[in-house]
Design a protein around this motif. Structure first.
Motif, short mmCIF file in Angstrom:
data_model
loop_
_atom_site.label_atom_id
_atom_site.label_comp_id
_atom_site.label_asym_id
_atom_site.label_seq_id
_atom_site.Cartn_x
_atom_site.Cartn_y
_atom_site.Cartn_z
N GLN A 40 0.56 -1.05 -0.11
CA GLN A 40 -0.13 -0.22 -0.02
C GLN A 40 1.28 1.38 0.17
OE1 GLN A 40 -3.05 -0.06 2.98
NE2 GLN A 40 -3.66 -2.00 2.96
N ALA A 41 1.70 1.39 1.32
CA ALA A 41 2.62 2.55 0.67
C ALA A 41 3.74 2.59 -0.40
CB ALA A 41 3.90 1.77 1.71
N ARG A 42 3.95 1.96 -1.69
CA ARG A 42 4.44 1.75 -2.69
C ARG A 42 3.44 2.27 -3.94
NH1 ARG A 42 9.45 1.70 -3.46
NH2 ARG A 42 10.42 0.77 -2.08
N LEU A 43 2.02 1.71 -3.90
CA LEU A 43 0.97 1.98 -4.24
C LEU A 43 0.70 3.98 -3.96
CD1 LEU A 43 -1.76 -0.04 -4.45
CD2 LEU A 43 -0.48 1.09 -6.61
N ALA A 44 0.66 4.30 -2.51
CA ALA A 44 0.78 5.96 -1.81
C ALA A 44 2.11 7.11 -2.87
CB ALA A 44 0.90 6.25 -0.85
N GLU A 45 3.34 6.21 -3.62
CA GLU A 45 4.14 7.21 -3.83
C GLU A 45 3.79 7.88 -4.85
OE1 GLU A 45 7.35 4.72 -1.46
OE2 GLU A 45 6.83 4.54 -4.14
N VAL A 46 2.90 6.59 -5.86
CA VAL A 46 2.70 7.18 -6.97
C VAL A 46 1.09 7.90 -7.50
CG1 VAL A 46 3.78 6.10 -8.86
CG2 VAL A 46 1.65 5.01 -7.36
N GLN A 47 0.41 8.44 -5.83
CA GLN A 47 -1.09 8.47 -5.87
C GLN A 47 -0.70 9.94 -7.02
OE1 GLN A 47 -3.29 8.39 -2.01
NE2 GLN A 47 -4.75 8.38 -3.10
N GLY A 48 -2.31 10.24 -7.54
CA GLY A 48 -2.41 11.87 -8.22
C GLY A 48 -1.68 11.83 -8.93
N ALA A 49 -0.43 10.69 -9.87
CA ALA A 49 0.01 10.63 -11.09
C ALA A 49 -1.06 10.63 -11.82
CB ALA A 49 1.29 9.29 -10.91
N PRO A 50 -0.41 10.22 -13.29
CA PRO A 50 -1.69 10.23 -14.05
C PRO A 50 -1.07 9.18 -14.78
CG PRO A 50 0.29 12.05 -15.06
CD PRO A 50 0.26 11.92 -13.61
N PRO A 51 -2.66 8.41 -15.29
CA PRO A 51 -2.73 6.88 -15.45
C PRO A 51 -1.71 6.75 -16.95
CG PRO A 51 -4.03 7.91 -14.50
CD PRO A 51 -4.08 9.04 -15.01
N VAL A 52 -0.86 6.18 -16.91
CA VAL A 52 0.33 4.87 -17.54
C VAL A 52 -0.94 5.57 -19.46
CG1 VAL A 52 -0.37 2.95 -17.87
CG2 VAL A 52 1.84 4.28 -18.41
N ALA A 60 5.94 7.84 -20.09
CA ALA A 60 5.65 6.20 -19.37
C ALA A 60 6.99 5.70 -19.26
CB ALA A 60 4.77 5.62 -20.54
N ARG A 61 7.08 5.40 -20.45
CA ARG A 61 8.38 4.96 -20.65
C ARG A 61 9.97 5.46 -19.74
NH1 ARG A 61 9.43 3.37 -26.53
NH2 ARG A 61 8.09 1.69 -26.48
N GLN A 62 9.50 7.09 -19.15
CA GLN A 62 10.74 7.51 -18.47
C GLN A 62 10.58 6.99 -16.89
OE1 GLN A 62 10.94 11.31 -20.01
NE2 GLN A 62 11.67 10.64 -21.93
N PHE A 231 -5.08 -0.62 -7.63
CA PHE A 231 -3.80 -1.27 -7.25
C PHE A 231 -2.88 -1.17 -7.96
CE2 PHE A 231 -8.34 -3.08 -6.40
CZ PHE A 231 -8.13 -3.04 -4.75
N GLY A 232 -3.04 -0.09 -9.16
CA GLY A 232 -1.62 0.09 -9.18
C GLY A 232 -1.79 -0.74 -11.15
N LEU A 233 -1.28 -1.57 -11.72
CA LEU A 233 -2.27 -1.91 -13.03
C LEU A 233 -3.22 -1.67 -13.64
CD1 LEU A 233 -1.42 -2.95 -15.64
CD2 LEU A 233 -1.90 -5.52 -15.00
N THR A 234 -4.32 -1.06 -14.06
CA THR A 234 -4.80 -1.10 -14.67
C THR A 234 -5.84 -1.56 -15.88
OG1 THR A 234 -5.30 1.25 -16.16
CG2 THR A 234 -5.27 1.54 -13.46
N THR A 235 -7.83 -1.61 -16.13
CA THR A 235 -8.07 -2.32 -17.35
C THR A 235 -7.79 -1.32 -18.33
OG1 THR A 235 -9.87 -3.67 -15.61
CG2 THR A 235 -10.02 -2.59 -18.38
N GLN A 236 -7.49 -0.14 -17.98
CA GLN A 236 -7.37 1.06 -19.26
C GLN A 236 -5.53 0.41 -19.41
OE1 GLN A 236 -10.01 2.32 -20.62
NE2 GLN A 236 -11.20 1.25 -19.63
N ALA A 237 -5.38 0.16 -18.55
CA ALA A 237 -3.77 0.16 -18.67
C ALA A 237 -3.44 -0.96 -20.22
CB ALA A 237 -2.93 0.32 -18.20
N MET A 238 -3.87 -1.90 -19.74
CA MET A 238 -3.81 -3.33 -20.40
C MET A 238 -4.79 -2.58 -21.79
SD MET A 238 -1.94 -5.63 -19.03
CE MET A 238 -2.18 -7.11 -20.08
#
Length: 337
Positions: A40-52, A60-62, A231-238
């Protein structure tokens, strides 16, 4: 025969103290309630970041490199970058020691066939090298959308062939070769094994498939519905990844894209399948493990009910990721001899 194979799998992962729960019919009992606090803490680090899936590919690669490229790196005996196929295809070779030959583990990174590199997965490959006591060959295969399917797969097959043929140059044993990958990389490991077994008769000691992509995105799957966001990886990303990977949607049913559809699964080597509860790919990974067992493959299915997609990459920074990776490495060591 198929039921016996599945029951052997159950007994083995109980001995390894892995958190998969199956009945004799192969039905999983769900008792997950929450993602592990460290994850959960790892997820919190990217909270608010734009979806890939809203970003330009290069951005996205960078971002992927910035997030994973600076993870703690365990020391290994030697790390060497090589270029093969006329200098076009880059490999990174990790040697655990200089005491004669060691088995070879050819690794393919994840990233949806679009992101990732030998640099994003440097920390994980070092862990695999040390944990499995194997020369680990990490492959910088061609990425989409610049080079769509099957360019990346062709690179992976070429890298495996090169590693076997040139094993003496880096202290590897060509008779003890395993394949491994995470997510899209697990897909490429599975499909590469099937192709080389089918076309060249090459065999492998083992296959490690961590939260594998084994089918095209199926929005009706329960895991896509339950775990497709947050939870990190999303349906839209796939969906975004597959749109970039394939030149036409109809190719999604090709077994070289969706290996769960392959009629040849019985030829695969002993396989260790890692799945995570909080992952949209959860159900296709579980189904793949079941299909392997039904085909008679010696399969261990390690389901982690407090983890999310990609969690093995955090080994070295938290306990659940390290424990899971250690178990996978112990299995690889046993298979490689």
């Amino acid at each position: 025969m198929a039921e016996d194979a599945q029951l052997r799998s159950v007994g083995l992962h109980h001995r390894l103290s892995i958190s998969a729960r199956w009945t004799h019919r192969g039905e999983r009992r769900l008792n997950a309630t929450a993602l592990h606090p460290a994850l959960q803490a790892r997820l919190a680090e990217v909270q608010g970041a734009p979806p890939v899936d809203t970003l330009p590919v290069e951005t996205a690669r960078q971002g992927s490199l910035a997030r994973f490229g600076s993870l703690p790196k365990v020391p290994v005996f030697q790390v060497t970058d090589r270029a093969i196929d006329g200098g076009r295809l880059r490999l990174r070779i990790y040697r655990p020691h200089n005491r004669g030959t060691a088995p070879i583990l050819v690794f393919f990174h994840g990233g949806g066939f679009v992101l990732g590199s030998v640099d994003t997965h440097d920390a994980l490959c070092r862990q695999l090298c040390v944990g499995a006591d194997a020369v680990t060959v990490s492959v910088d295969y061609a990425l989409a959308p610049e080079q769509k399917f099957p360019a990346g797969l062709d690179d992976c097959v070429a890298a495996i062939r090169w590693a076997r043929e040139h094993a003496a140059e880096f202290g590897g044993d060509p008779d003890r070769v395993a394949l491994a990958g995470d997510s899209a990389g697990a897909n490429l490991a599975i499909v590469s094994a099937l192709r080389l077994l089918r076309t060249a008769g090459l065999s492998f000691r083992a296959l490690l498939a961590a939260y594998p992509v084994t089918d095209a995105p199926d929005l009706a799957r329960a895991s896509y519905v339950e775990r497709g966001a947050g939870f990190g990886l999303t349906t839209q990303a796939m969906i975004w990844f597959f749109d970039h990977y394939l030149d036409e949607p109809g190719r999604a049913s090709d077994p070289d894209v969706s290996p769960s559809r392959s009629p040849d699964l019985a030829v695969l080597p002993p396989t260790y399948v890692v799945t995570a509860e909080f992952d949209p790919l959860r159900d296709e990974g579980i189904e793949f493990a079941r299909k392997l067992a039904a085909a008679g493959v010696a399969v261990v299915h390690a389901h982690h009910d407090d983890a999310n997609h990609g969690f093995l990459s955090w080994a070295g920074t938290n306990e659940p990721s390290q424990v899971a990776l250690d178990a996978a490495c112990a299995w690889l060591t046993a298979q490689l001899g």
